[in-house]
Design a protein around this motif. Sequence first.
Motif: not given
Length: 205
Positions: A130-143
């Motif tokens: 739901f938001h960019p993560s500091s612990t994991k690369d964000t490949e998918h973004h959910a609304e």
Amino acid sequence: MTDCQLYLISPLEVSGTFPDRLARALKAGPVTAFQFRVKGLDQHKAAELAAPLQEICAAQDVAFIVNDDVALAKRLGADGVHLGQSDGTVADAREELGREAQIGVTCHNSRHFAMEAGDHGADYVAFGAFHPSSTKDTEHHAELDLLEWWSKIFEIPSVAIGGITPDNCTPIIKAGADFLAVSGAVWSGDEIAAVKAFADKIAAA
């Protein structure tokens, strides 16, 4: 009052003083589940690190969930396992771990993956990020509308994950997430303050 609950995910480093931090976090406010998430360790070493954390969770009546590894979950007698899309099937995990095990599935931002997981007997589905993560690369973004849609139609609980903090969680709770899965927002600072801040936001929503 919302039914949303907190689901803590471990940092990748869980040795050293981490068991003390976990104990403090679980005592700071209501936490429903803790996910043990380590990477690249052999099963023996992972089991060694998991043991004290599992005891702390049991003492606080918090479900202990293993990330990605059904064999490790079985070895530990964990409360459940969380499966990514490439970590095998819900049916196989159920066969290994039994009917009581909590089995969750990462569904990214996919309605199809979530319905499939539900059909196969998953106990919860996880949407994100739901938001960019500091612990994991964000490949998918959910609304947020994904959570709204799911909560209106399905009984199976949803977990929201990805960069969730006390400052940005209210819309996610209001959209219908049953659980907030959080890691960096708790472990990158004062875990007691963070858990209390989440508890306040959940109660206020």
